[in-house]
Design a protein around this motif. Structure first.
Motif, mmCIF file in Angstrom:
data_model
loop_
_atom_site.group_PDB
_atom_site.id
_atom_site.type_symbol
_atom_site.label_atom_id
_atom_site.label_comp_id
_atom_site.label_asym_id
_atom_site.label_seq_id
_atom_site.Cartn_x
_atom_site.Cartn_y
_atom_site.Cartn_z
ATOM 1 N N SER A 1 0.816 -1.209 0.000
ATOM 2 C CA SER A 1 0.000 0.000 0.000
ATOM 3 C C SER A 1 0.852 1.261 0.000
ATOM 4 O O SER A 1 0.627 2.179 -0.804
ATOM 5 N N GLU A 2 1.842 1.326 0.880
ATOM 6 C CA GLU A 2 2.661 2.531 0.971
ATOM 7 C C GLU A 2 3.536 2.710 -0.265
ATOM 8 O O GLU A 2 3.713 3.835 -0.764
ATOM 9 N N ARG A 3 4.081 1.624 -0.780
ATOM 10 C CA ARG A 3 4.963 1.728 -1.939
ATOM 11 C C ARG A 3 4.190 2.199 -3.178
ATOM 12 O O ARG A 3 4.675 3.044 -3.940
ATOM 13 N N PHE B 1 -1.561 -13.914 -0.402
ATOM 14 C CA PHE B 1 -1.945 -13.251 -1.646
ATOM 15 C C PHE B 1 -3.200 -12.400 -1.456
ATOM 16 O O PHE B 1 -3.383 -11.378 -2.120
ATOM 17 N N VAL B 2 -4.076 -12.830 -0.557
ATOM 18 C CA VAL B 2 -5.304 -12.075 -0.291
ATOM 19 C C VAL B 2 -4.971 -10.673 0.201
ATOM 20 O O VAL B 2 -5.526 -9.666 -0.275
ATOM 21 N N PHE B 3 -4.030 -10.579 1.134
ATOM 22 C CA PHE B 3 -3.700 -9.288 1.736
ATOM 23 C C PHE B 3 -2.756 -8.479 0.854
ATOM 24 O O PHE B 3 -2.708 -7.256 0.957
ATOM 25 N N ALA B 4 -2.027 -9.173 -0.019
ATOM 26 C CA ALA B 4 -1.236 -8.454 -1.014
ATOM 27 C C ALA B 4 -2.159 -7.706 -1.966
ATOM 28 O O ALA B 4 -1.903 -6.553 -2.323
ATOM 29 N N ALA B 5 -3.257 -8.352 -2.367
ATOM 30 C CA ALA B 5 -4.233 -7.691 -3.232
ATOM 31 C C ALA B 5 -4.903 -6.528 -2.513
ATOM 32 O O ALA B 5 -5.142 -5.465 -3.103
ATOM 33 N N LEU B 6 -5.191 -6.700 -1.228
ATOM 34 C CA LEU B 6 -5.768 -5.602 -0.444
ATOM 35 C C LEU B 6 -4.798 -4.430 -0.373
ATOM 36 O O LEU B 6 -5.204 -3.266 -0.464
ATOM 37 N N GLY B 7 -3.507 -4.720 -0.212
ATOM 38 C CA GLY B 7 -2.505 -3.662 -0.177
ATOM 39 C C GLY B 7 -2.458 -2.878 -1.473
ATOM 40 O O GLY B 7 -2.312 -1.649 -1.465
ATOM 41 N N VAL B 8 -2.585 -3.564 -2.604
ATOM 42 C CA VAL B 8 -2.608 -2.883 -3.905
ATOM 43 C C VAL B 8 -3.822 -1.959 -3.993
ATOM 44 O O VAL B 8 -3.718 -0.805 -4.436
ATOM 45 N N ILE C 1 -4.469 4.931 6.921
ATOM 46 C CA ILE C 1 -5.531 4.042 6.435
ATOM 47 C C ILE C 1 -5.081 2.584 6.486
ATOM 48 O O ILE C 1 -5.802 1.713 6.985
ATOM 49 N N SER C 2 -3.883 2.306 5.982
ATOM 50 C CA SER C 2 -3.393 0.927 5.964
ATOM 51 C C SER C 2 -3.153 0.405 7.377
ATOM 52 O O SER C 2 -3.441 -0.766 7.663
#
Length: 245
Positions: free
Chosen positions: A71-73, A144-151, A165-166
């Motif tokens: 998310s931050e990146r 992978f679920v939370f990687a998609a949420l981060g995106v 937010i994150s």
């Protein structure tokens, strides 16, 4: 896309702060939380504190790496113009989103493995070889679920707003999903809500294996549903961001 994934992994490995919080922090937290109560049984489960928190902290560390890191990146890359530059290449939008998810999930592996090593060598956790392999694989695939949420969060928030937010999403999911304490210690209404939260299903993959069984189909289905939801939101937000550029 392979080149972008390799680049993202190298960037993450060079970030010392990121590596500390995503790789070293979870096993340290595991040692602190489990403490001397390793063999104290958890009411309503077949597990003790050492077993439960080994899976919980492996999941917590993986989620830290993929959710906060992504998310931050992404929010910073949008502001710096890097994402706009990538759009000028032959890389399609779905390739960018897929590369971000895959790279983040790959970087989560060291955290998962290190927590399991600490559980085996320091906390004396004893499992069959297939259980160790299944816990590692399930925790990695579930990330992978939370990687998609981060995106998705990275495209939803600005560079200034992405961190609060994150972090809010991160802490709420961690607590409500039972990563910080067993849900059996919480009121019934919290447990009823937690059954449908992705972090609960995520940790349940490993705890089911620790108990000697296979992950429940309900938990697998919940995670698959959230993966489709978060990935779909990330793709939609990417296209929306493209139209703004």
């Amino acid at each position: 896309m392979t080149t972008l994934i390799t680049l993202e992994i190298r960037r993450a490995l060079r970030n010392k702060k990121f590596m500390f919080f995503s790789v070293l922090y979870p096993p340290v937290l595991y040692l602190v939380i489990a403490g001397g109560a390793d063999r104290r049984p958890i009411p309503g489960t077949e597990l003790d504190m050492g077993l439960y928190y080994m899976v919980a902290m492996a999941a917590f560390g993986a989620m830290t790496a993929v959710l906060l890191g992504n998310s931050e990146r992404i929010a910073k890359e949008r502001e710096s113009g890097w994402v706009r530059q990538l759009r000028l290449t032959a890389l399609p939008g779905r390739g960018y989103v897929t590369a971000k998810i895959a790279a983040a999930a790959t970087v989560s592996l060291p955290s998962i493995v290190l927590v399991l090593i600490v559980g085996a060598t320091v906390k004396g956790v004893r499992l069959e070889a297939w259980q160790w392999a299944a816990i590692a694989a399930g925790t990695w695939l579930g990330s992978f679920v939370f990687a998609a949420l981060g995106v998705a969060i990275g495209y939803l928030a600005t560079g200034d707003a992405v961190r609060p937010i994150s972090m809010l999403v991160y802490f709420v999911l961690s607590f409500a999903g039972g990563l910080w304490m067993p849900l059996t210690f919480l009121p019934d209404w919290v447990q009823n809500i937690a059954e449908w939260i992705p972090t609960h299903a995520y940790a349940a993959l490993g705890t089911a294996v620790e108990a000697g069984g296979a992950p429940h189909l309900k938990d697998v289905g919940i995670l698959a549903g959230y993966l489709l939801l978060f990935a779909g939101c990330a793709a939609w937000l990417y296209r929306k961001d493209t139209r703004k550029a």
